[in-house]
Enzyme design. Structure first.
Site, mmCIF file in Angstrom:
data_model
loop_
_atom_site.group_PDB
_atom_site.id
_atom_site.type_symbol
_atom_site.label_atom_id
_atom_site.label_comp_id
_atom_site.label_asym_id
_atom_site.label_seq_id
_atom_site.Cartn_x
_atom_site.Cartn_y
_atom_site.Cartn_z
ATOM 1 N N LEU A 1 0.936 -1.090 0.021
ATOM 2 C CA LEU A 1 -0.008 -0.152 0.039
ATOM 3 C C LEU A 1 0.958 1.144 -0.084
ATOM 4 C CD1 LEU A 1 -2.728 -0.927 2.641
ATOM 5 C CD2 LEU A 1 -2.977 -1.104 0.138
ATOM 6 N N ASP A 2 0.595 2.400 -0.701
ATOM 7 C CA ASP A 2 1.307 3.473 -0.583
ATOM 8 C C ASP A 2 1.619 4.096 0.681
ATOM 9 O OD1 ASP A 2 1.225 3.231 -3.521
ATOM 10 O OD2 ASP A 2 -0.438 4.491 -3.490
ATOM 11 N N GLN A 3 2.291 4.997 0.956
ATOM 12 C CA GLN A 3 2.736 5.758 2.101
ATOM 13 C C GLN A 3 1.460 6.204 2.707
ATOM 14 O OE1 GLN A 3 3.119 8.932 2.911
ATOM 15 N NE2 GLN A 3 2.971 9.824 0.947
#
Length: 246
Positions: free
Chosen positions: A115-117
């Site tokens: 998952l993106d930051q």
């Protein structure tokens, strides 16, 4: 299995380190007859693995042959062992889970996809390579639900576009959402069965909108527990794992 081998398999260090923990009285086994933990000084004692419960330096642990975890990923964290800017999600886990051996090497649990930051929500982790492949392979079509907040109002044309398919900038094949439910003027629940790079953000951009916040709420038929707060994790039981595959 000998106690030192059990401790090694759970990520408490090399066999020599684990034997040392036992010899120094840092390992306690649960004694059902008296209903409490008691120190064990014999690292070679043979133990049954089923429902084995023990403590290492006061930390309670239950034996798991393989680790299957669910983490509520908080915002501002990276799904990388070597993060570039933000803290790693692996720092949210106790050291034994990061040190579990696999095929003779210490590898620890691995995130099932990323998952993106700035994306929050459900993240699976495991040291079972077959499970990781099964849950992350695009050929398996495991549905994942994302709660999307958009910058601009969502209209029917955009919803139809997401369901019918959009062409992303580097892929000539149209990408379709498996489901799209509009919850409010600025929010949708988007179901995807594959995981391309920044896919949700790029799909929303393709229909003329922009993602303001993104949260993964469900994988397969398993939803993120409402009582699992950001940064917290839990072991998955057999029922949870079955729900992932439904």
């Amino acid at each position: 299995m000998q106690l030192q081998d059990i401790l090694y398999s759970q990520g408490f260090g090399t066999r020599r380190v684990c034997a040392g923990l036992v010899q120094r009285g840092m390992v306690e086994l649960f004694n059902e007859s008296v209903g409490c933990f008691q120190v064990c000084n014999d690292s070679s004692i043979e133990l049954e693995l089923e429902a084995l419960s023990f403590q290492v330096q006061g930390q309670k642990w239950i034996y798991h042959a393989k680790a299957y975890l669910l983490l509520h990923k908080p915002q501002g964290t990276e799904c990388s062992q070597k993060p570039s800017t933000y803290p790693s999600i692996y720092t949210l886990l106790p050291p034994p889970l990061r040190q579990r051996p696999c095929k003779g090497a210490i590898q620890g649990v691995q995130a099932v996809g990323r998952l993106d930051q700035d994306t929050t929500g459900m993240l699976l982790l495991s040291d079972d390579g077959q499970f990781i492949h099964r849950m992350s392979s695009p050929r398996k079509h495991v549905p994942k639900v994302y709660e999307v907040t958009t910058k601009h109002p969502i209209d029917e044309i955009q919803v139809s576009g997401l369901l019918e398919g959009v062409v992303l900038d580097d892929d000539p094949v149209a990408v379709k959402a498996a489901g799209c439910i509009q919850n409010s003027e600025h929010s949708i629940s988007l179901t995807l069965t594959e995981g391309k790079y920044h896919q949700v953000k790029r799909m929303l951009a393709a229909v003329g909108n922009r993602v303001e916040s993104l949260h993964r709420s469900k994988i397969g038929n398993l939803s993120l527990p409402s009582d699992l707060l950001p940064g917290q994790w839990k072991w998955l039981d057999d029922k949870d794992i079955a729900a992932l595959a439904e």
